[in-house]
Motif scaffolding. Structure first.
Motif, mmCIF file in Angstrom:
data_model
loop_
_atom_site.group_PDB
_atom_site.id
_atom_site.type_symbol
_atom_site.label_atom_id
_atom_site.label_comp_id
_atom_site.label_asym_id
_atom_site.label_seq_id
_atom_site.Cartn_x
_atom_site.Cartn_y
_atom_site.Cartn_z
ATOM 1 N N GLY A 157 -37.089 29.758 3.057
ATOM 2 C CA GLY A 157 -36.825 28.496 2.890
ATOM 3 C C GLY A 157 -37.620 27.671 3.511
ATOM 4 N N VAL A 158 -37.620 26.245 2.685
ATOM 5 C CA VAL A 158 -38.505 25.237 3.155
ATOM 6 C C VAL A 158 -37.986 23.884 3.415
ATOM 7 N N GLY A 159 -36.827 24.018 4.165
ATOM 8 C CA GLY A 159 -36.216 22.941 4.568
ATOM 9 C C GLY A 159 -36.219 22.331 5.910
ATOM 10 N N ASN A 160 -35.718 21.159 6.577
ATOM 11 C CA ASN A 160 -36.047 20.793 7.847
ATOM 12 C C ASN A 160 -35.734 22.017 9.070
ATOM 13 N N VAL A 161 -34.533 22.815 8.495
ATOM 14 C CA VAL A 161 -34.185 23.707 9.454
ATOM 15 C C VAL A 161 -35.261 24.872 9.537
ATOM 16 N N ALA A 162 -35.933 25.306 8.458
ATOM 17 C CA ALA A 162 -37.194 26.158 8.677
ATOM 18 C C ALA A 162 -38.027 25.575 9.306
ATOM 19 N N MET A 163 -38.589 24.401 9.061
ATOM 20 C CA MET A 163 -39.539 23.643 9.953
ATOM 21 C C MET A 163 -39.344 23.742 11.434
ATOM 22 N N ASP A 164 -38.170 23.519 11.956
ATOM 23 C CA ASP A 164 -37.553 23.444 13.298
ATOM 24 C C ASP A 164 -37.922 24.779 13.918
ATOM 25 N N VAL A 165 -37.337 26.005 13.328
ATOM 26 C CA VAL A 165 -37.532 27.321 13.499
ATOM 27 C C VAL A 165 -38.966 27.813 13.784
ATOM 28 N N ALA A 201 -41.585 29.649 0.500
ATOM 29 C CA ALA A 201 -40.816 29.105 -0.498
ATOM 30 C C ALA A 201 -40.525 29.834 -1.839
ATOM 31 N N ARG A 202 -39.426 29.710 -2.251
ATOM 32 C CA ARG A 202 -39.168 30.440 -3.510
ATOM 33 C C ARG A 202 -40.051 29.787 -4.639
ATOM 34 N N ARG A 203 -39.774 28.388 -4.420
ATOM 35 C CA ARG A 203 -40.501 27.722 -5.830
ATOM 36 C C ARG A 203 -41.789 27.086 -4.971
ATOM 37 N N GLY A 204 -42.238 25.839 -5.558
ATOM 38 C CA GLY A 204 -43.558 25.639 -5.275
ATOM 39 C C GLY A 204 -43.696 24.150 -4.334
ATOM 40 N N VAL A 208 -40.499 21.302 -2.130
ATOM 41 C CA VAL A 208 -39.985 21.508 -0.866
ATOM 42 C C VAL A 208 -39.129 20.559 -0.335
ATOM 43 N N LYS A 209 -38.086 21.115 0.856
ATOM 44 C CA LYS A 209 -37.120 20.144 0.876
ATOM 45 C C LYS A 209 -37.317 19.448 2.392
ATOM 46 N N PHE A 210 -38.330 19.804 3.088
ATOM 47 C CA PHE A 210 -38.748 19.075 4.386
ATOM 48 C C PHE A 210 -39.188 17.687 4.240
ATOM 49 N N ALA A 213 -42.165 13.506 8.240
ATOM 50 C CA ALA A 213 -42.033 13.585 9.732
ATOM 51 C C ALA A 213 -42.309 15.043 10.129
ATOM 52 N N GLU A 214 -41.748 16.051 9.449
ATOM 53 C CA GLU A 214 -41.642 17.562 10.101
ATOM 54 C C GLU A 214 -42.974 18.049 9.499
ATOM 55 N N ILE A 215 -43.564 17.794 8.192
ATOM 56 C CA ILE A 215 -44.718 18.525 7.658
ATOM 57 C C ILE A 215 -45.762 17.731 8.520
ATOM 58 N N ARG A 325 -33.558 33.662 8.057
ATOM 59 C CA ARG A 325 -33.437 33.230 6.800
ATOM 60 C C ARG A 325 -32.608 31.661 6.780
ATOM 61 N N SER A 326 -33.525 30.831 6.308
ATOM 62 C CA SER A 326 -33.107 29.211 6.401
ATOM 63 C C SER A 326 -32.932 28.639 4.984
ATOM 64 N N VAL A 327 -31.743 29.420 4.568
ATOM 65 C CA VAL A 327 -31.426 29.044 3.144
ATOM 66 C C VAL A 327 -30.245 28.363 3.042
ATOM 67 N N GLY A 328 -29.703 27.341 4.259
ATOM 68 C CA GLY A 328 -28.784 26.609 3.927
ATOM 69 C C GLY A 328 -27.496 27.071 4.765
ATOM 70 N N PRO A 375 -23.796 20.673 3.111
ATOM 71 C CA PRO A 375 -24.920 20.719 4.165
ATOM 72 C C PRO A 375 -26.098 19.669 3.710
ATOM 73 N N THR A 376 -26.017 18.565 3.565
ATOM 74 C CA THR A 376 -27.169 17.706 3.223
ATOM 75 C C THR A 376 -27.586 16.544 3.993
ATOM 76 N N GLY A 377 -28.460 15.941 3.939
ATOM 77 C CA GLY A 377 -28.833 14.781 4.720
ATOM 78 C C GLY A 377 -28.907 14.713 6.355
ATOM 79 N N VAL A 378 -29.430 13.854 6.719
ATOM 80 C CA VAL A 378 -30.047 13.879 8.060
ATOM 81 C C VAL A 378 -28.763 13.357 8.951
ATOM 82 N N ILE A 379 -28.693 13.519 10.414
ATOM 83 C CA ILE A 379 -27.512 13.015 11.239
ATOM 84 C C ILE A 379 -27.158 11.767 10.739
HETATM 85 P P1 NAP Z 1 -32.017 22.618 2.592
HETATM 86 O O1 NAP Z 1 -32.828 21.579 3.265
HETATM 87 O O2 NAP Z 1 -31.129 22.675 1.837
HETATM 88 O O3 NAP Z 1 -33.097 23.715 2.586
HETATM 89 C C1 NAP Z 1 -32.728 25.082 2.152
HETATM 90 C C2 NAP Z 1 -34.009 25.765 1.666
HETATM 91 O O4 NAP Z 1 -33.496 26.921 1.340
HETATM 92 C C3 NAP Z 1 -34.571 25.146 0.543
HETATM 93 O O5 NAP Z 1 -35.983 25.507 0.320
HETATM 94 C C4 NAP Z 1 -34.068 26.014 -0.677
HETATM 95 O O6 NAP Z 1 -35.057 26.486 -1.638
HETATM 96 C C5 NAP Z 1 -34.256 27.518 0.281
HETATM 97 N N1 NAP Z 1 -33.310 28.488 -0.473
HETATM 98 C C6 NAP Z 1 -31.936 28.346 -0.820
HETATM 99 N N2 NAP Z 1 -31.389 29.742 -1.278
HETATM 100 C C7 NAP Z 1 -32.379 30.502 -1.107
HETATM 101 C C8 NAP Z 1 -32.855 31.985 -1.691
HETATM 102 N N3 NAP Z 1 -31.753 32.523 -2.043
HETATM 103 N N4 NAP Z 1 -34.088 32.417 -1.550
HETATM 104 C C9 NAP Z 1 -35.033 31.585 -1.150
HETATM 105 N N5 NAP Z 1 -35.017 30.292 -0.773
HETATM 106 C C10 NAP Z 1 -33.730 29.797 -0.850
HETATM 107 O O7 NAP Z 1 -31.367 23.058 4.169
HETATM 108 P P2 NAP Z 1 -31.606 22.980 5.746
HETATM 109 O O8 NAP Z 1 -33.116 23.309 6.230
HETATM 110 O O9 NAP Z 1 -30.612 24.127 6.198
HETATM 111 O O10 NAP Z 1 -31.139 21.721 6.161
HETATM 112 C C11 NAP Z 1 -29.961 21.057 5.996
HETATM 113 C C12 NAP Z 1 -29.967 19.678 6.178
HETATM 114 O O11 NAP Z 1 -30.067 19.303 7.570
HETATM 115 C C13 NAP Z 1 -30.763 18.926 5.348
HETATM 116 O O12 NAP Z 1 -30.350 17.603 4.592
HETATM 117 C C14 NAP Z 1 -31.999 18.877 6.318
HETATM 118 O O13 NAP Z 1 -32.746 17.689 5.974
HETATM 119 C C15 NAP Z 1 -31.293 18.364 7.700
HETATM 120 N N6 NAP Z 1 -31.876 18.693 8.819
HETATM 121 C C16 NAP Z 1 -32.604 17.520 9.325
HETATM 122 C C17 NAP Z 1 -33.479 17.701 10.411
HETATM 123 C C18 NAP Z 1 -34.260 16.563 10.716
HETATM 124 O O14 NAP Z 1 -34.095 15.140 10.228
HETATM 125 N N7 NAP Z 1 -35.543 16.951 11.581
HETATM 126 C C19 NAP Z 1 -33.681 18.904 10.856
HETATM 127 C C20 NAP Z 1 -32.797 19.926 10.460
HETATM 128 C C21 NAP Z 1 -32.032 19.855 9.407
HETATM 129 P P3 NAP Z 1 -34.840 25.650 -3.149
HETATM 130 O O15 NAP Z 1 -35.036 24.195 -3.073
HETATM 131 O O16 NAP Z 1 -35.576 26.478 -4.137
HETATM 132 O O17 NAP Z 1 -33.130 26.056 -3.328
#
Ligand code: NAP
Length: 463
Positions: A157-165, A201-204, A208-210, A213-215, A325-328, A375-379
């Motif tokens: 996964g390439v969201g901000n949680v993935a970046m954190d861990v 990342a499964r896509r390109g 990315v979802k990060f 600031a995180e990248i 796994r950081s997929v949401g 589960p979307t958006g920042v705090i």
């Molecule tokens: P996220 O931003 O929704 O990212 C989830 C990632 O998992 C995406 O890259 C998604 O790819 C991937 N994914 C989902 N299903 C998958 C699968 N079956 N196989 C492979 N990849 C898969 O979720 P998150 O990282 O858990 O974050 C949750 C929310 O908290 C977000 O809004 C985030 O910005 C926020 N947050 C913010 C901060 C910060 O501000 N520093 C820190 C932590 C979290 P696809 O795009 O292809 O679906």
């Protein structure tokens, strides 16, 4: 009778369930309006602040500073805190309905999504959610078995949680020891043998979802290089078109391109960004993870306009011993409250809880935060979200749509909890625990030293 609800003679009694960001933002909005309102905030854990304490990364203290705003809300004399009280176990939904005019559910998304691939249940394959809770000193995850003796970890996964861990795995003990990371995690991370961390990342790179600031941070790690393959940065036509004018995504790409250019500088650890790969099997040997088999994807625009990953039937295997796994995140249901299983949320219309069978609004029940919208958006996203739901409630109140609770005595709940032997924690008691953590941390140059176990927290306040 309804008319005087919310007046000084008959304050509106609101129970808020869940003391994370959305719970505090809801409480603040409830207490701000022109009506007379009292708020009782219930929390399953002893400590308040939810994801700010147990989710936000320990090296992001600037984000954690928002807790001060929540503390100011808690100072309001009309606000009471009931920590260590689990709704559904210590107190029922029916009891809340009896003693409160209004209930707000702000329970967040407490679970995680799975990949559904072979090997996912092997030891050392876990959700990023669990790993985050472990290093942040969440009492329920203190004993999580994390083995850092392997040389490589994969974060899916390439969201901000993935970046954190990934960042926590990539940082040196010197960097981490200045944070409020849990002591048990710091001890183990100090022994870590992990040198390569793959963020997959499964896509390109244009999907990315990060955030920027995180990248950006990945280029400033003391002991780790950020590695990006130039060949994986080429964009297909649909992706290029999709991000035209998207400055945040362009900036993400600029960082990725810069890392591809810099390449390996010889730091002892490496954070690799890999694109267009989906894990299809976690491979174990003698009960231990040794590698992950990945299918190479290509991107295809779908009819809905989304750009989707599609398997090519070509595979590659990345050796690794830890999989996060950081997929949401995913919401979990609460006893007595409607739940939309598909989306993992409490069904609602602008924050008003909806009965799924009848499609009608359930009077006096509202929802805010991740359990409302997913589960979307920042705090900070939770603030307008909570205000929207609170506005719905005040609109209903003004229209006389909220029936008064049959037994609104403010003493009823404390009496009930005391009778049941529930050791609930008040806001003044929490302040004592908080002060001890901060004082202990100060002595060692840290923001705080978290007390992890419930019993140890209760011991601070002599309970
Ligand atoms: P996220 O931003 O929704 O990212 C989830 C990632 O998992 C995406 O890259 C998604 O790819 C991937 N994914 C989902 N299903 C998958 C699968 N079956 N196989 C492979 N990849 C898969 O979720 P998150 O990282 O858990 O974050 C949750 C929310 O908290 C977000 O809004 C985030 O910005 C926020 N947050 C913010 C901060 C910060 O501000 N520093 C820190 C932590 C979290 P696809 O795009 O292809 O679906």
């Amino acid at each position: 009778m309804t008319a005087n609800l919310g007046s000084a003679d008959r304050p509106l009694r609101v129970a808020v369930i869940g003391a994370g960001p959305s719970g505090f933002y809801a409480a603040a909005a409830l207490l701000k309006e022109g009506f007379t309102v009292t708020v009782d905030l219930f929390e399953r854990l002893i400590a308040p602040h939810g994801l700010v304490r147990y989710g936000v990364a320990p090296d992001h203290q600037n984000i954690k500073a928002v807790a001060k705003t929540y503390d100011r809300t808690a100072e309001d004399p009309a606000f009471r805190y009931f920590g260590n009280v689990e709704v559904g176990r210590d107190i029922t939904h029916a009891e809340l309905k009896r003693h409160y005019d209004v209930i707000f559910y702000t329970i967040g998304a407490q679970s995680d999504r799975r990949l559904g691939i072979p090997g996912e249940d092997l030891p050392n394959s876990m959700s990023a959610t669990e790993f985050v809770a472990w290093y942040n000193g969440h009492p329920d995850y203190k004993d999580l078995q994390v083995d850092l003796s392997c040389e490589a970890a994969i974060v899916v996964g390439v969201g901000n949680v993935a970046m954190d861990v990934a960042r926590i795995l990539a940082k040196s003990v010197d960097e981490l020891k200045r944070t409020d990371i849990a002591e048990h995690a710091l001890e183990q991370l100090a022994q870590s043998n992990i040198k390569d961390i793959y963020i997959v990342a499964r896509r390109g790179p244009a999907q990315v979802k990060f955030t920027n600031a995180e990248i950006r941070e990945m280029g400033h790690l003391e002991i780790a290089d950020a590695i990006v393959l130039d060949s994986e940065l080429r964009l297909d036509r649909a992706s290029s078109a999709a991000i035209e004018g998207d400055t945040a995504m362009q900036k993400n790409l600029d960082y990725l391109r810069a890392y591809a250019e810099i390449g390996v500088t010889g730091k002892p650890r490496r954070v690799h960004f890999r694109f267009l790969l989906s894990p299809v099997e976690i491979i174990g040997e003698n009960g231990k993870i040794v590698a992950v088999k990945m299918e190479r994807n290509e991107l295809r625009p779908s009819v809905s306009g989304d750009i989707k990953a599609s398997g090519t039937g070509r595979y590659e295997t990345i050796p690794a011993g830890l999989i996060l796994r950081s997929v949401g995140y995913k919401g979990v249901p609460l006893e007595g409250v409607p739940f939309d299983n598909r989306n993992g949320v409490i069904p609602n219309e602008i924050g008003r809880v909806i009965d799924l069978d009848t499609g009608r609004v359930i009077v006096g029940e509202y929802v805010a935060g991740w359990i409302k919208r997913g589960p979307t958006g920042v705090i900070g996203t939770n603030k307008p979200d909570a205000i929207e739901s609170v506005n719905s409630m005040f609109e209903d109140l003004q229209k006389g749509k909220i029936p008064p609770a049959p037994e609104p005595s403010p003493d009823a709940i404390p009496a009930l909890l005391a009778e049941r032997g529930v050791r609930y924690v008040t806001k003044d008691e929490w302040k004592l625990i908080d002060a001890k953590e901060v004082a202990d941390g100060k002595a060692l140059g840290k923001p705080r030293i978290k007390i992890v176990e419930r019993e140890a927290m209760l011991a601070v306040i002599g309970k």
